[in-house]
Design a protein around this motif. Sequence first.
Motif, PDB file in Angstrom:
ATOM      1  N   TYR A 245       6.794 -71.719  35.385  1.00 27.77           N
ATOM      2  CA  TYR A 245       5.547 -71.537  34.637  1.00 27.77           C
ATOM      3  C   TYR A 245       4.720 -70.398  35.242  1.00 27.77           C
ATOM      4  O   TYR A 245       4.193 -69.547  34.516  1.00 27.77           O
ATOM      5  N   GLU A 246       4.610 -70.376  36.556  1.00 31.11           N
ATOM      6  CA  GLU A 246       3.828 -69.330  37.213  1.00 31.11           C
ATOM      7  C   GLU A 246       4.430 -67.949  36.956  1.00 31.11           C
ATOM      8  O   GLU A 246       3.697 -66.974  36.770  1.00 31.11           O
ATOM      9  N   SER A 247       5.753 -67.877  36.922  1.00 34.76           N
ATOM     10  CA  SER A 247       6.415 -66.590  36.632  1.00 34.76           C
ATOM     11  C   SER A 247       6.139 -66.157  35.207  1.00 34.76           C
ATOM     12  O   SER A 247       5.875 -64.981  34.934  1.00 34.76           O
ATOM     13  N   ARG A 248       6.189 -67.107  34.283  1.00 38.52           N
ATOM     14  CA  ARG A 248       5.889 -66.789  32.888  1.00 38.52           C
ATOM     15  C   ARG A 248       4.446 -66.319  32.736  1.00 38.52           C
ATOM     16  O   ARG A 248       4.158 -65.379  31.996  1.00 38.52           O
ATOM     17  N   ALA A 249       3.543 -67.028  33.416  1.00 37.32           N
ATOM     18  CA  ALA A 249       2.127 -66.659  33.321  1.00 37.32           C
ATOM     19  C   ALA A 249       1.901 -65.250  33.846  1.00 37.32           C
ATOM     20  O   ALA A 249       1.138 -64.472  33.255  1.00 37.32           O
ATOM     21  N   ALA A 250       2.564 -64.906  34.945  1.00 36.79           N
ATOM     22  CA  ALA A 250       2.425 -63.558  35.507  1.00 36.79           C
ATOM     23  C   ALA A 250       2.966 -62.513  34.536  1.00 36.79           C
ATOM     24  O   ALA A 250       2.362 -61.447  34.349  1.00 36.79           O
ATOM     25  N   HIS A 251       4.093 -62.827  33.911  1.00 34.90           N
ATOM     26  CA  HIS A 251       4.690 -61.902  32.943  1.00 34.90           C
ATOM     27  C   HIS A 251       3.778 -61.734  31.733  1.00 34.90           C
ATOM     28  O   HIS A 251       3.540 -60.621  31.250  1.00 34.90           O
ATOM     29  N   ALA A 252       3.228 -62.860  31.236  1.00 36.98           N
ATOM     30  CA  ALA A 252       2.321 -62.801  30.085  1.00 36.98           C
ATOM     31  C   ALA A 252       1.036 -62.066  30.431  1.00 36.98           C
ATOM     32  O   ALA A 252       0.506 -61.300  29.631  1.00 36.98           O
TER      33      ALA A 252
END
Length: 402
Positions: A245-252
């Motif tokens: 989730y944290e990786s997705r949030a950073a990407h978004a």
Amino acid sequence: MTSKEQSQNEASSTATPMSLDEVRAYMGERFAESMSIHDLAQLTGHSPNYFGEAFKKAYGHSVNDYLTELRIRHAKKLLRDSDLYMHEVARKVGYSDEFYFSRKFKKVVGISPSAYSRDAHKRVAVTSSAAIGNLLALGVIPVAAPLDPKWSPYYHYYYQDLIKVRIGSSGPDMSMEEESFRKLLAARPDVLIVEHDHDDDVRKRLMISGIECVRMGATKWQEQLRQIAEVLDKQELCEQWIHTYESRAAHARESISHSAWDDLFVTLRISGAQIYLYSNRGIRDVLFQDLLLQTIPELKEQCNVPITLEQLLHMNPDRMLLLIWPDADTRKFWLSLQHHTKWKGLNAVKNGHMYVIPSNPWFEYSAIAVNRILEETSLMLTGKNPAPSPIPVHGVTWEIPL
């Protein structure tokens, strides 16, 4: 001719090269077949290096990682829902070597396929939609849950065939209708996950039935998830979910920065003939903490404060997210509001940056819900979904993404 050669000939016979989305869909349909990045690059008409870089830039993960995710996801489903031998599972998802499959599975999931198969059958019940969302993030489908097409449409749509026992939601005092309680006991769960303390009578009946009761006492969804994971021995899966989730949030966050980084965001709730500045835990966490969207100080915490149209115009946000209550009076007010001169004078309205958002998932606070809020926000602002697979995979084939 082998099936692989036939597939490649079929794909290469198309009039035009495949787009990245088409190749991704192709992988989803044929993940059990042997395929290399060279094979897939041919379908696009590009070199393997160019194709690999373009794929990772578009979706946030490499071609090989996505192929592994597809295979492991389907392996999990087979381990849960079938009685196949391990070598049969391996072969059905694209691995000819059972031992290589086992090592790959353990590296991705954190436990061996045999351990996953054994643990996947642990019986857990929940009493709220949020608890469903946290449980599913750990790869566990509850044996009993409050599943309703109106109040939990997402879970009802994708899980109605998998969650066999449907019970009513419990109140703040853990009250539950007798019929629901009997259904719960009949489901024979080993663990019951609740959000509130329950009274002595309920506690006694649960204890006599041998049901362990776990209360989600933490206020942040990450800690709620860790709390449940500790009871179910799913700590590695829990940390994997949070990390993903944290990786997705950073990407978004990076994607959004190119188009809306300096914009002022305001979230509103409209109920009856009143507009409210509104921010719940999910909105606060995702929009203003994880994505770092610019907003006013009041919305950086939970907020539900009436605001006049004049005050909103003075604030004049660049983008607005609206939760509109579904009753008739609110709808009439909302329809008339859109014709008001001051409303039409707002920057967000004039520039087409007004987004009406649904109560589901925006009113729910769980691991699944915040992930869906992240997906929807990214889609609204960039047109790109940070998830590695379409939302419908949260149904029968839902798994923790890589």
